[in-house]
Design a protein around this motif. Structure first.
Motif, PDB file in Angstrom:
ATOM      1  N   HIS A  47       0.821  -1.213   0.000  1.00 41.14           N
ATOM      2  CA  HIS A  47       0.000   0.000   0.000  1.00 41.14           C
ATOM      3  C   HIS A  47       0.856   1.265   0.000  1.00 41.14           C
ATOM      4  O   HIS A  47       0.549   2.227  -0.692  1.00 41.14           O
ATOM      5  CB  HIS A  47      -0.971  -0.031   1.185  1.00 41.14           C
ATOM      6  N   HIS A  48       1.933   1.234   0.783  1.00 43.42           N
ATOM      7  CA  HIS A  48       2.863   2.375   0.809  1.00 43.42           C
ATOM      8  C   HIS A  48       3.412   2.605  -0.611  1.00 43.42           C
ATOM      9  O   HIS A  48       3.438   3.734  -1.100  1.00 43.42           O
ATOM     10  CB  HIS A  48       3.986   2.053   1.798  1.00 43.42           C
ATOM     11  N   SER A  49       3.804   1.546  -1.269  1.00 40.71           N
ATOM     12  CA  SER A  49       4.400   1.652  -2.604  1.00 40.71           C
ATOM     13  C   SER A  49       3.386   2.206  -3.604  1.00 40.71           C
ATOM     14  O   SER A  49       3.708   3.078  -4.422  1.00 40.71           O
ATOM     15  CB  SER A  49       4.870   0.267  -3.078  1.00 40.71           C
ATOM     16  N   LEU A  80       8.350   1.160  -6.974  1.00 43.12           N
ATOM     17  CA  LEU A  80       9.412   0.167  -6.758  1.00 43.12           C
ATOM     18  C   LEU A  80      10.504   0.655  -5.791  1.00 43.12           C
ATOM     19  O   LEU A  80      11.484  -0.063  -5.584  1.00 43.12           O
ATOM     20  CB  LEU A  80      10.046  -0.198  -8.113  1.00 43.12           C
ATOM     21  N   HIS A  81      10.337   1.848  -5.192  1.00 39.66           N
ATOM     22  CA  HIS A  81      11.465   2.440  -4.451  1.00 39.66           C
ATOM     23  C   HIS A  81      11.969   1.565  -3.305  1.00 39.66           C
ATOM     24  O   HIS A  81      13.151   1.547  -3.017  1.00 39.66           O
ATOM     25  CB  HIS A  81      11.112   3.851  -3.946  1.00 39.66           C
ATOM     26  N   ASP A  82      11.063   0.849  -2.628  1.00 45.94           N
ATOM     27  CA  ASP A  82      11.462   0.038  -1.461  1.00 45.94           C
ATOM     28  C   ASP A  82      11.585  -1.446  -1.799  1.00 45.94           C
ATOM     29  O   ASP A  82      11.565  -2.283  -0.886  1.00 45.94           O
ATOM     30  CB  ASP A  82      10.427   0.213  -0.330  1.00 45.94           C
ATOM     31  N   ILE A  83      11.723  -1.776  -3.067  1.00 49.13           N
ATOM     32  CA  ILE A  83      11.710  -3.190  -3.473  1.00 49.13           C
ATOM     33  C   ILE A  83      12.836  -3.970  -2.778  1.00 49.13           C
ATOM     34  O   ILE A  83      12.691  -5.165  -2.485  1.00 49.13           O
ATOM     35  CB  ILE A  83      11.789  -3.305  -5.020  1.00 49.13           C
ATOM     36  N   CYS A 164       7.658  12.581  -0.963  1.00 50.84           N
ATOM     37  CA  CYS A 164       6.410  11.810  -0.839  1.00 50.84           C
ATOM     38  C   CYS A 164       6.575  10.690   0.199  1.00 50.84           C
ATOM     39  O   CYS A 164       5.638  10.372   0.939  1.00 50.84           O
ATOM     40  CB  CYS A 164       6.027  11.185  -2.181  1.00 50.84           C
ATOM     41  N   ASP A 165       7.763  10.114   0.265  1.00 56.38           N
ATOM     42  CA  ASP A 165       8.033   9.001   1.178  1.00 56.38           C
ATOM     43  C   ASP A 165       7.903   9.459   2.629  1.00 56.38           C
ATOM     44  O   ASP A 165       7.282   8.781   3.455  1.00 56.38           O
ATOM     45  CB  ASP A 165       9.455   8.485   0.898  1.00 56.38           C
ATOM     46  N   VAL A 166       8.466  10.625   2.936  1.00 56.44           N
ATOM     47  CA  VAL A 166       8.403  11.122   4.317  1.00 56.44           C
ATOM     48  C   VAL A 166       6.957  11.480   4.672  1.00 56.44           C
ATOM     49  O   VAL A 166       6.464  11.136   5.751  1.00 56.44           O
ATOM     50  CB  VAL A 166       9.346  12.334   4.509  1.00 56.44           C
TER      51      VAL A 166
HETATM   52 FE   LIG Z   1       9.390   4.078   1.477  1.00 57.79          FE
END
Ligand SMILES: [Fe+2]
Ligand SMILES: [Fe+2]
Length: 223
Positions: A47-49, A80-83, A164-166
């Motif tokens: 969901h975060h992704s 895909l940033h946290d893949i 966006c991540d923070v």
């Molecule tokens: Fe993240």
């Protein structure tokens, strides 16, 4: 060929989840097989992704970018940033007590690990995603990781995803922390709270984020 996504029938998923699913579905089969099992059990990461895909696309447009191909690559990279997290040691990720320095270093390695996975399986088609995976924890003031890049040396796509991540991390409750509402999250990002500092963000992007704060909030709520 599209993969079967075991969670794709989950109810109450907003439009961004559909977008995230499309990105996962289009991954090269060899890469998909590597992450399939861990992704199936990690609802929070899915969901975060997906939300980051939608948020990064919006911020890219707010930054005046109109190239739909670039925006699509940016959104794909955000999904895909946290893949790399899907390759971390589950025992360390699931720890309830405080992390040791070695644990923290292991978790921080998810950026470079993800970049390696994307290069190994995706090649040049994942050029932007590879950059974003490696650099999304760099900060504008150079205090981030893994390379301590600062300012314009941090790729623009990674600066967008970092912002966006923070935001998403502050808004979303996790096992070890509660969530903040939109207004409080914006205050933390613009004034700092000791851990998050406004100097971490590209000042131009942060200004856009503030100016279009209600659109960001609406998108997060819908996702
Ligand atoms: Fe993240
Ligand atoms: Fe990350």
């Amino acid at each position: 060929m599209a993969h079967h996504l075991p969670w794709a029938t989950e109810t109450a998923l907003g439009p961004s989840a559909c977008f995230g699913n499309r990105v996962f579905q289009a991954l090269p089969p060899a890469l998909w097989r590597q992450i399939e099992d861990s992704l199936a059990t990690d609802r929070e990461l899915r969901h975060h992704s997906s939300r980051l895909g939608a948020l990064a696309h919006l911020v890219g447009r707010l930054a005046g970018r109109t190239d739909s191909g670039w925006l699509a690559k940016l959104a794909e990279a955000a999904v895909l940033h946290d893949i790399g997290k899907l390759r971390l040691d589950a025992a360390i990720l699931g720890k309830t007590g405080p992390l040791t320095d070695a644990d923290k270093a292991h978790v921080r390695d998810h950026g470079p690990l993800g970049a390696e996975m994307l290069v190994a399986f995706g090649g040049e088609g994942f050029g932007i995603a590879t950059l974003v995976a490696r650099h999304h924890h760099e900060t504008y003031d150079g205090s981030g990781y893994p390379d301590g890049l600062a300012g314009g040396a941090v790729p623009e796509e990674a600066r967008i995803v970092a912002l966006c991540d923070v935001y998403d991390a502050l808004r979303t409750p996790r096992a070890y922390k509660s969530s903040f509402d939109h207004a409080h999250t914006m205050t933390i990002m613009t004034k700092g709270d000791g851990r998050t500092k406004p100097e971490h963000f590209d000042p131009h992007l942060l200004r856009l984020f503030v100016q279009h704060s209600s659109e960001i909030e609406a998108l997060y709520e819908a996702a």
